[in-house]
Design a protein around this motif. Structure first.
Motif, PDB file in Angstrom:
ATOM      1  N   VAL A   1       6.874  69.620   5.478  1.00 30.05           N
ATOM      2  CA  VAL A   1       6.617  70.134   4.129  1.00 30.05           C
ATOM      3  C   VAL A   1       6.869  69.055   3.089  1.00 30.05           C
ATOM      4  O   VAL A   1       6.052  68.828   2.183  1.00 30.05           O
ATOM      5  CB  VAL A   1       7.492  71.376   3.848  1.00 30.05           C
ATOM      6  N   ILE A   2       7.985  68.361   3.227  1.00 31.21           N
ATOM      7  CA  ILE A   2       8.329  67.315   2.254  1.00 31.21           C
ATOM      8  C   ILE A   2       7.347  66.151   2.343  1.00 31.21           C
ATOM      9  O   ILE A   2       6.945  65.583   1.325  1.00 31.21           O
ATOM     10  CB  ILE A   2       9.773  66.820   2.482  1.00 31.21           C
ATOM     11  N   LEU A   3       6.928  65.808   3.555  1.00 27.14           N
ATOM     12  CA  LEU A   3       5.951  64.741   3.739  1.00 27.14           C
ATOM     13  C   LEU A   3       4.646  65.076   3.020  1.00 27.14           C
ATOM     14  O   LEU A   3       4.072  64.229   2.310  1.00 27.14           O
ATOM     15  CB  LEU A   3       5.692  64.519   5.229  1.00 27.14           C
ATOM     16  N   LEU A   4       4.172  66.310   3.182  1.00 25.68           N
ATOM     17  CA  LEU A   4       2.932  66.723   2.542  1.00 25.68           C
ATOM     18  C   LEU A   4       3.072  66.767   1.020  1.00 25.68           C
ATOM     19  O   LEU A   4       2.140  66.407   0.290  1.00 25.68           O
ATOM     20  CB  LEU A   4       2.504  68.094   3.065  1.00 25.68           C
TER      21      LEU A   4
ATOM     22  N   ALA B   1       1.003  64.606  -1.674  1.00 24.54           N
ATOM     23  CA  ALA B   1       0.267  65.186  -2.793  1.00 24.54           C
ATOM     24  C   ALA B   1       0.633  64.488  -4.096  1.00 24.54           C
ATOM     25  O   ALA B   1      -0.241  64.226  -4.937  1.00 24.54           O
ATOM     26  CB  ALA B   1       0.564  66.686  -2.890  1.00 24.54           C
ATOM     27  N   LEU B   2       1.921  64.176  -4.275  1.00 25.52           N
ATOM     28  CA  LEU B   2       2.358  63.481  -5.492  1.00 25.52           C
ATOM     29  C   LEU B   2       1.723  62.096  -5.599  1.00 25.52           C
ATOM     30  O   LEU B   2       1.451  61.605  -6.696  1.00 25.52           O
ATOM     31  CB  LEU B   2       3.880  63.353  -5.513  1.00 25.52           C
ATOM     32  N   GLN B   3       1.476  61.475  -4.438  1.00 22.78           N
ATOM     33  CA  GLN B   3       0.880  60.141  -4.418  1.00 22.78           C
ATOM     34  C   GLN B   3      -0.643  60.190  -4.297  1.00 22.78           C
ATOM     35  O   GLN B   3      -1.294  59.167  -4.071  1.00 22.78           O
ATOM     36  CB  GLN B   3       1.468  59.344  -3.249  1.00 22.78           C
ATOM     37  N   LYS B   4      -1.216  61.405  -4.458  1.00 21.50           N
ATOM     38  CA  LYS B   4      -2.672  61.607  -4.434  1.00 21.50           C
ATOM     39  C   LYS B   4      -3.298  61.194  -3.108  1.00 21.50           C
ATOM     40  O   LYS B   4      -4.446  60.721  -3.064  1.00 21.50           O
ATOM     41  CB  LYS B   4      -3.342  60.816  -5.574  1.00 21.50           C
ATOM     42  N   LYS B   5      -2.570  61.380  -2.009  1.00 24.60           N
ATOM     43  CA  LYS B   5      -3.117  61.059  -0.698  1.00 24.60           C
ATOM     44  C   LYS B   5      -3.839  62.275  -0.109  1.00 24.60           C
ATOM     45  O   LYS B   5      -3.482  63.413  -0.388  1.00 24.60           O
ATOM     46  CB  LYS B   5      -1.994  60.606   0.246  1.00 24.60           C
TER      47      LYS B   5
ATOM     48  N   ASP C   1       8.630  66.802  -8.906  1.00 19.65           N
ATOM     49  CA  ASP C   1       8.409  65.357  -8.898  1.00 19.65           C
ATOM     50  C   ASP C   1       9.171  64.777  -7.717  1.00 19.65           C
ATOM     51  O   ASP C   1       9.764  65.513  -6.917  1.00 19.65           O
ATOM     52  CB  ASP C   1       8.851  64.732 -10.225  1.00 19.65           C
ATOM     53  N   GLU C   2       9.170  63.457  -7.571  1.00 16.34           N
ATOM     54  CA  GLU C   2       9.758  62.831  -6.382  1.00 16.34           C
ATOM     55  C   GLU C   2      11.248  63.145  -6.255  1.00 16.34           C
ATOM     56  O   GLU C   2      11.746  63.380  -5.150  1.00 16.34           O
ATOM     57  CB  GLU C   2       9.529  61.319  -6.423  1.00 16.34           C
ATOM     58  N   LEU C   3      11.986  63.152  -7.381  1.00 19.89           N
ATOM     59  CA  LEU C   3      13.413  63.432  -7.323  1.00 19.89           C
ATOM     60  C   LEU C   3      13.674  64.875  -6.921  1.00 19.89           C
ATOM     61  O   LEU C   3      14.490  65.149  -6.037  1.00 19.89           O
ATOM     62  CB  LEU C   3      14.072  63.128  -8.670  1.00 19.89           C
ATOM     63  N   ASN C   4      12.953  65.819  -7.536  1.00 15.39           N
ATOM     64  CA  ASN C   4      13.163  67.231  -7.223  1.00 15.39           C
ATOM     65  C   ASN C   4      12.725  67.580  -5.808  1.00 15.39           C
ATOM     66  O   ASN C   4      13.297  68.468  -5.178  1.00 15.39           O
ATOM     67  CB  ASN C   4      12.421  68.109  -8.238  1.00 15.39           C
TER      68      ASN C   4
ATOM     69  N   GLY D   1      23.642  55.105  -8.272  1.00 17.45           N
ATOM     70  CA  GLY D   1      22.652  54.380  -9.045  1.00 17.45           C
ATOM     71  C   GLY D   1      21.366  55.125  -9.291  1.00 17.45           C
ATOM     72  O   GLY D   1      20.356  54.527  -9.653  1.00 17.45           O
ATOM     73  N   THR D   2      21.359  56.464  -9.086  1.00 19.65           N
ATOM     74  CA  THR D   2      20.160  57.260  -9.325  1.00 19.65           C
ATOM     75  C   THR D   2      20.458  58.305 -10.395  1.00 19.65           C
ATOM     76  O   THR D   2      21.571  58.417 -10.902  1.00 19.65           O
ATOM     77  CB  THR D   2      19.704  57.973  -8.043  1.00 19.65           C
ATOM     78  N   GLU D   3      19.432  59.123 -10.688  1.00 17.11           N
ATOM     79  CA  GLU D   3      19.587  60.194 -11.672  1.00 17.11           C
ATOM     80  C   GLU D   3      20.329  61.392 -11.100  1.00 17.11           C
ATOM     81  O   GLU D   3      20.653  62.338 -11.831  1.00 17.11           O
ATOM     82  CB  GLU D   3      18.211  60.648 -12.173  1.00 17.11           C
ATOM     83  N   LEU D   4      20.605  61.381  -9.809  1.00 15.33           N
ATOM     84  CA  LEU D   4      21.275  62.507  -9.162  1.00 15.33           C
ATOM     85  C   LEU D   4      22.740  62.516  -9.566  1.00 15.33           C
ATOM     86  O   LEU D   4      23.490  61.592  -9.257  1.00 15.33           O
ATOM     87  CB  LEU D   4      21.140  62.384  -7.639  1.00 15.33           C
ATOM     88  N   SER D   5      23.146  63.570 -10.280  1.00  8.82           N
ATOM     89  CA  SER D   5      24.519  63.646 -10.767  1.00  8.82           C
ATOM     90  C   SER D   5      25.489  63.933  -9.634  1.00  8.82           C
ATOM     91  O   SER D   5      25.101  64.386  -8.554  1.00  8.82           O
ATOM     92  CB  SER D   5      24.648  64.747 -11.820  1.00  8.82           C
TER      93      SER D   5
END
Length: 243
Positions: free
Chosen positions: A108-111, A115-119, A173-176, A228-232
């Motif tokens: 599921v995450i791969l797909l 989709a986010l990368q328009k593949k 998005d990629e983070l979520n 070093g990411t946006e993940l709190s």
């Protein structure tokens, strides 16, 4: 307990016999020693034909590649697994379904990332693990939020129970998407652990430590990758919490 042992062969004797046969078919130390001596992939193919792998590469045309061998081995394994699951009864059938859920999550995450990368969906489907395939997979790319994903795609799949703590209207998005993966894994490991713990006996004795180790491994990985990411810190702690 005695009555269960007396009736064991009625429900599970056939599969136990198959498992014992599979164990007897594992490659031996001598087999591995012979494989090390192979100079080409064709040599490896010839040697594997003398083992329980048999002629699983018979339909592969030259030149033989590592990816072809990997694909055929994976196909053979998945075929045997599905045969076991199709002939199993409860609670074994549920246990085997739990084993496939991690592959379903990864697919599921791969797909979604594709989709986010328009593949193209067709290209991404070819990269999905066969143990995690389900009929609604092609519709994954239409979801824009976790709620959309659940309602349109996953509500009829074994992943549905794991979405209780993952429902969100946040744009995927990629983070979520990565946060969603980790939340799904957390819910999945908790459910699988509870199933094995409640069943008890050898299942709990063997599986609970394995699942505890996997939960710890993922917790360390999530924590390290969050630096070093946006993940709190709070979000990282929630998705990494041990079952």
């Amino acid at each position: 307990m005695e009555s269960a042992e007396l009736s064991f062969n009625v429900d599970h004797g056939y599969l136990e016999g198959l498992v014992r046969g599979c164990k007897a078919g594992l490659l031996t130390r001598q087999d591995y020693a012979n494989l090390v001596q192979c100079e080409t992939l064709e040599d490896l193919k010839i040697h594997l034909q003398t083992t329980d792998y048999g002629n699983f590469l018979a339909n592969q045309t030259s030149p033989l590649t590592v990816s072809k061998i990997d694909a055929e081995m994976r196909r053979k394994l998945c075929g045997e697994f599905e045969y076991f699951r199709n002939h199993s009864l409860e609670p074994l059938s549920t246990f085997l379904t739990y084993m496939t859920c991690s592959y379903m999550i990864d697919n599921v995450i791969l797909l979604m990332n594709g989709a986010l990368q328009k593949k193209a969906v067709r290209d991404m489907l070819g990269k999905c693990h066969p143990l995690g395939r389900f009929t609604e997979m092609e519709a994954v790319n239409v979801a824009e939020t976790a709620s959309d994903l659940f309602r349109a795609v996953l509500v009829e799949t074994p992943l549905a129970p794991f979405f209780q703590d993952c429902m969100s209207e946040n744009t995927l998005d990629e983070l979520n998407v990565e946060i969603l993966r980790n939340k799904l894994y957390k819910s999945y490991l908790e459910a699988f652990y509870k199933f094995c713990k409640n069943y008890g006996d050898i299942t709990a004795e063997i599986m609970c430590p394995i699942l505890e180790f996997e939960a710890d491994r993922r917790a360390f990985t999530i924590t390290l990758n969050s630096f070093g990411t946006e993940l709190s810190r709070g979000v990282a702690a929630r998705v990494a919490k041990r079952p």
